[in-house]
Design a protein around this motif. Structure first.
Motif, PDB file in Angstrom:
ATOM      1  N   GLY A 131       0.795  -1.227   0.000  1.00 30.71           N
ATOM      2  CA  GLY A 131       0.000   0.000   0.000  1.00 30.71           C
ATOM      3  C   GLY A 131       0.823   1.271   0.000  1.00 30.71           C
ATOM      4  N   ASP A 132       1.927   1.272   0.748  1.00 33.14           N
ATOM      5  CA  ASP A 132       2.746   2.481   0.826  1.00 33.14           C
ATOM      6  C   ASP A 132       4.171   2.111   1.220  1.00 33.14           C
ATOM      7  OD1 ASP A 132       2.867   2.317   3.765  1.00 33.14           O
ATOM      8  OD2 ASP A 132       0.784   2.971   3.697  1.00 33.14           O
ATOM      9  N   VAL A 133       5.042   3.083   1.158  1.00 30.99           N
ATOM     10  CA  VAL A 133       6.462   2.869   1.450  1.00 30.99           C
ATOM     11  C   VAL A 133       6.659   2.476   2.908  1.00 30.99           C
ATOM     12  CG1 VAL A 133       8.716   3.996   1.567  1.00 30.99           C
ATOM     13  CG2 VAL A 133       7.218   4.422  -0.380  1.00 30.99           C
ATOM     14  N   GLU A 134       5.900   3.091   3.811  1.00 32.79           N
ATOM     15  CA  GLU A 134       6.073   2.809   5.235  1.00 32.79           C
ATOM     16  C   GLU A 134       5.760   1.346   5.555  1.00 32.79           C
ATOM     17  OE1 GLU A 134       5.356   4.864   9.549  1.00 32.79           O
ATOM     18  OE2 GLU A 134       4.097   5.508   7.881  1.00 32.79           O
ATOM     19  N   THR A 135       4.722   0.801   4.937  1.00 32.25           N
ATOM     20  CA  THR A 135       4.408  -0.618   5.121  1.00 32.25           C
ATOM     21  C   THR A 135       5.564  -1.479   4.639  1.00 32.25           C
ATOM     22  OG1 THR A 135       2.047  -0.197   4.857  1.00 32.25           O
ATOM     23  CG2 THR A 135       2.788  -2.455   4.497  1.00 32.25           C
ATOM     24  N   GLY A 136       6.131  -1.124   3.504  1.00 35.95           N
ATOM     25  CA  GLY A 136       7.286  -1.853   2.984  1.00 35.95           C
ATOM     26  C   GLY A 136       8.476  -1.788   3.921  1.00 35.95           C
ATOM     27  N   MET A 137       8.714  -0.633   4.521  1.00 34.11           N
ATOM     28  CA  MET A 137       9.831  -0.487   5.458  1.00 34.11           C
ATOM     29  C   MET A 137       9.612  -1.345   6.704  1.00 34.11           C
ATOM     30  SD  MET A 137      12.076   1.333   3.997  1.00 34.11           S
ATOM     31  CE  MET A 137      13.181   1.600   5.348  1.00 34.11           C
ATOM     32  N   LYS A 138       8.401  -1.386   7.202  1.00 37.40           N
ATOM     33  CA  LYS A 138       8.112  -2.211   8.379  1.00 37.40           C
ATOM     34  C   LYS A 138       8.328  -3.687   8.062  1.00 37.40           C
ATOM     35  CE  LYS A 138       4.757   1.031  10.297  1.00 37.40           C
ATOM     36  NZ  LYS A 138       3.339   1.306  10.532  1.00 37.40           N
ATOM     37  N   LEU A 139       7.867  -4.118   6.901  1.00 36.49           N
ATOM     38  CA  LEU A 139       8.074  -5.511   6.496  1.00 36.49           C
ATOM     39  C   LEU A 139       9.562  -5.817   6.338  1.00 36.49           C
ATOM     40  CD1 LEU A 139       5.162  -5.893   3.936  1.00 36.49           C
ATOM     41  CD2 LEU A 139       5.405  -7.114   6.108  1.00 36.49           C
ATOM     42  N   ALA A 140      10.308  -4.866   5.790  1.00 42.91           N
ATOM     43  CA  ALA A 140      11.754  -5.063   5.623  1.00 42.91           C
ATOM     44  C   ALA A 140      12.444  -5.157   6.982  1.00 42.91           C
ATOM     45  CB  ALA A 140      12.349  -3.924   4.801  1.00 42.91           C
ATOM     46  N   LEU A 141      12.060  -4.311   7.934  1.00 45.28           N
ATOM     47  CA  LEU A 141      12.662  -4.362   9.267  1.00 45.28           C
ATOM     48  C   LEU A 141      12.400  -5.703   9.942  1.00 45.28           C
ATOM     49  CD1 LEU A 141      12.006  -0.809  10.756  1.00 45.28           C
ATOM     50  CD2 LEU A 141      14.181  -1.790  10.037  1.00 45.28           C
ATOM     51  N   CYS A 142      11.251  -6.308   9.667  1.00 51.96           N
ATOM     52  CA  CYS A 142      10.925  -7.612  10.253  1.00 51.96           C
ATOM     53  C   CYS A 142      11.590  -8.762   9.499  1.00 51.96           C
ATOM     54  CB  CYS A 142       9.420  -7.825  10.248  1.00 51.96           C
ATOM     55  SG  CYS A 142       8.558  -6.715  11.357  1.00 51.96           S
ATOM     56  N   GLY A 143      12.212  -8.469   8.368  1.00 51.10           N
ATOM     57  CA  GLY A 143      12.889  -9.512   7.599  1.00 51.10           C
ATOM     58  C   GLY A 143      12.017 -10.165   6.548  1.00 51.10           C
ATOM     59  N   ALA A 144      10.819  -9.629   6.298  1.00 56.03           N
ATOM     60  CA  ALA A 144       9.939 -10.207   5.286  1.00 56.03           C
ATOM     61  C   ALA A 144      10.389  -9.846   3.872  1.00 56.03           C
ATOM     62  CB  ALA A 144       8.497  -9.745   5.503  1.00 56.03           C
TER      63      ALA A 144
ATOM     64  N   PHE B 199      18.165  -5.022  16.624  1.00 54.89           N
ATOM     65  CA  PHE B 199      16.723  -4.776  16.715  1.00 54.89           C
ATOM     66  C   PHE B 199      15.950  -6.082  16.589  1.00 54.89           C
ATOM     67  CE2 PHE B 199      12.920  -4.351  14.002  1.00 54.89           C
ATOM     68  CZ  PHE B 199      12.063  -3.794  14.932  1.00 54.89           C
ATOM     69  N   ARG B 200      16.290  -6.892  15.585  1.00 48.47           N
ATOM     70  CA  ARG B 200      15.567  -8.146  15.339  1.00 48.47           C
ATOM     71  C   ARG B 200      15.752  -9.156  16.461  1.00 48.47           C
ATOM     72  NH1 ARG B 200      17.414  -8.143   9.049  1.00 48.47           N
ATOM     73  NH2 ARG B 200      15.771  -6.749   8.293  1.00 48.47           N
ATOM     74  N   ALA B 201      16.846  -9.071  17.177  1.00 53.48           N
ATOM     75  CA  ALA B 201      17.102  -9.986  18.290  1.00 53.48           C
ATOM     76  C   ALA B 201      16.510  -9.472  19.595  1.00 53.48           C
ATOM     77  CB  ALA B 201      18.601 -10.201  18.454  1.00 53.48           C
ATOM     78  N   GLY B 202      15.921  -8.272  19.578  1.00 51.65           N
ATOM     79  CA  GLY B 202      15.303  -7.715  20.775  1.00 51.65           C
ATOM     80  C   GLY B 202      16.266  -7.027  21.714  1.00 51.65           C
ATOM     81  N   ARG B 203      17.503  -6.796  21.280  1.00 52.28           N
ATOM     82  CA  ARG B 203      18.493  -6.165  22.157  1.00 52.28           C
ATOM     83  C   ARG B 203      18.291  -4.651  22.284  1.00 52.28           C
ATOM     84  NH1 ARG B 203      21.872 -10.015  19.472  1.00 52.28           N
ATOM     85  NH2 ARG B 203      22.680  -8.407  18.075  1.00 52.28           N
ATOM     86  N   LEU B 204      17.450  -4.060  21.441  1.00 53.99           N
ATOM     87  CA  LEU B 204      17.188  -2.617  21.526  1.00 53.99           C
ATOM     88  C   LEU B 204      15.877  -2.333  22.245  1.00 53.99           C
ATOM     89  CD1 LEU B 204      18.273  -1.480  17.933  1.00 53.99           C
ATOM     90  CD2 LEU B 204      19.665  -1.799  19.980  1.00 53.99           C
ATOM     91  N   GLY B 205      15.274  -3.375  22.804  1.00 53.52           N
ATOM     92  CA  GLY B 205      14.007  -3.220  23.508  1.00 53.52           C
ATOM     93  C   GLY B 205      12.874  -3.881  22.749  1.00 53.52           C
ATOM     94  N   ARG B 206      11.734  -3.950  23.392  1.00 56.08           N
ATOM     95  CA  ARG B 206      10.550  -4.553  22.769  1.00 56.08           C
ATOM     96  C   ARG B 206       9.796  -3.462  22.010  1.00 56.08           C
ATOM     97  NH1 ARG B 206       7.834  -8.620  27.021  1.00 56.08           N
ATOM     98  NH2 ARG B 206       6.545  -8.982  25.192  1.00 56.08           N
ATOM     99  N   VAL B 207       9.669  -3.638  20.703  1.00 49.44           N
ATOM    100  CA  VAL B 207       9.122  -2.604  19.832  1.00 49.44           C
ATOM    101  C   VAL B 207       8.029  -3.192  18.953  1.00 49.44           C
ATOM    102  CG1 VAL B 207       9.674  -0.936  18.019  1.00 49.44           C
ATOM    103  CG2 VAL B 207      11.370  -1.463  19.766  1.00 49.44           C
ATOM    104  N   THR B 208       6.916  -2.507  18.828  1.00 47.17           N
ATOM    105  CA  THR B 208       5.871  -2.858  17.881  1.00 47.17           C
ATOM    106  C   THR B 208       5.876  -1.792  16.798  1.00 47.17           C
ATOM    107  OG1 THR B 208       4.553  -3.885  19.614  1.00 47.17           O
ATOM    108  CG2 THR B 208       3.397  -3.285  17.585  1.00 47.17           C
ATOM    109  N   LEU B 209       6.026  -2.202  15.552  1.00 46.83           N
ATOM    110  CA  LEU B 209       6.159  -1.234  14.460  1.00 46.83           C
ATOM    111  C   LEU B 209       4.837  -0.604  14.072  1.00 46.83           C
ATOM    112  CD1 LEU B 209       8.751  -3.163  12.292  1.00 46.83           C
ATOM    113  CD2 LEU B 209       9.167  -1.215  13.805  1.00 46.83           C
ATOM    114  N   ASP B 210       3.743  -1.305  14.252  1.00 46.12           N
ATOM    115  CA  ASP B 210       2.423  -0.746  13.888  1.00 46.12           C
ATOM    116  C   ASP B 210       1.836   0.041  15.032  1.00 46.12           C
ATOM    117  OD1 ASP B 210       1.421  -3.435  11.751  1.00 46.12           O
ATOM    118  OD2 ASP B 210       1.999  -1.400  11.228  1.00 46.12           O
TER     119      ASP B 210
END
Length: 197
Positions: free
Chosen positions: A89-102, A186-197
């Protein structure tokens, strides 16, 4: 879309990496079954044991997309690896998916992803990266953060520089490697617990 696909059948939605989500935000998985309710009927008892069953199925079968989990009540586990909508839908959705490794990192660029991650962490006031990397304070400058990460972790590279007197090898900070390490932390949780949405 899940409600539409599953109809009104009772279901349990198990999401991966739940332990990395920000506990202050209600996770989607608690709204999973029925018409916006928790697991219904006999699924309530089965829901407690679904995680060990999923782990068992994954370890026993290298490739599966549907497996029977339980006979009474009849339950199936449906795996949907790598399923993404054909158009984001938008660039931000793509960035969130990329950060999660999708989406593979190299398709977006680790430096761009690290910049978006820093923006997201600061916007949500998640300053775990400051403590993790020993920064003096939070920063919105990805160059500054990556320089500090590269220095702390010793991420350097040798570069050949052409000068008027000949070639000289110079050791420089490797910002790409620092960005990759920032994403891994970030992906290993060493920067804290984060929800992107």
């Amino acid at each position: 879309m899940l409600q539409e696909a599953l109809g009104i059948r009772p279901h349990v939605l198990v999401l991966n990496k739940m332990d990395l989500a920000d506990p202050r935000q209600q996770p989607v998985s608690t709204r999973g079954a029925g018409a916006g309710r928790g697991p219904v009927g006999p699924l309530q008892d089965s829901a407690r044991s679904i995680v060990p069953l999923v782990a068992k199925l994954i370890s026993s079968s290298p490739r599966y997309d549907r497996a029977e989990v339980c006979e009474t009540p009849l339950m199936y586990l449906v795996d949907t690896p790598g399923v993404l909508p054909p158009k984001l839908g938008d660039v931000e959705t793509g960035m969130k998916l990329a950060l999660c490794g999708a989406i593979r990192d190299h398709l977006v660029g680790e430096d761009i992803m690290a910049d978006y991650l820093l923006y997201t962490l600061n916007r949500q006031q998640q300053f775990g990266y400051v403590q993790h990397y020993g920064l003096p304070e939070a920063s919105d400058d990805i160059g500054h953060v990556l320089k500090h990460v590269a220095l702390i972790l010793g991420k350097t590279q040798k570069v050949k520089v052409l000068t008027g007197t000949g070639n000289v090898n110079v050791t420089m900070l490797n910002y790409s490697a620092a960005a990759y390490e920032f994403l891994r932390a970030f992906r290993a949780g060493r920067l804290g617990r984060v929800t992107l949405d």
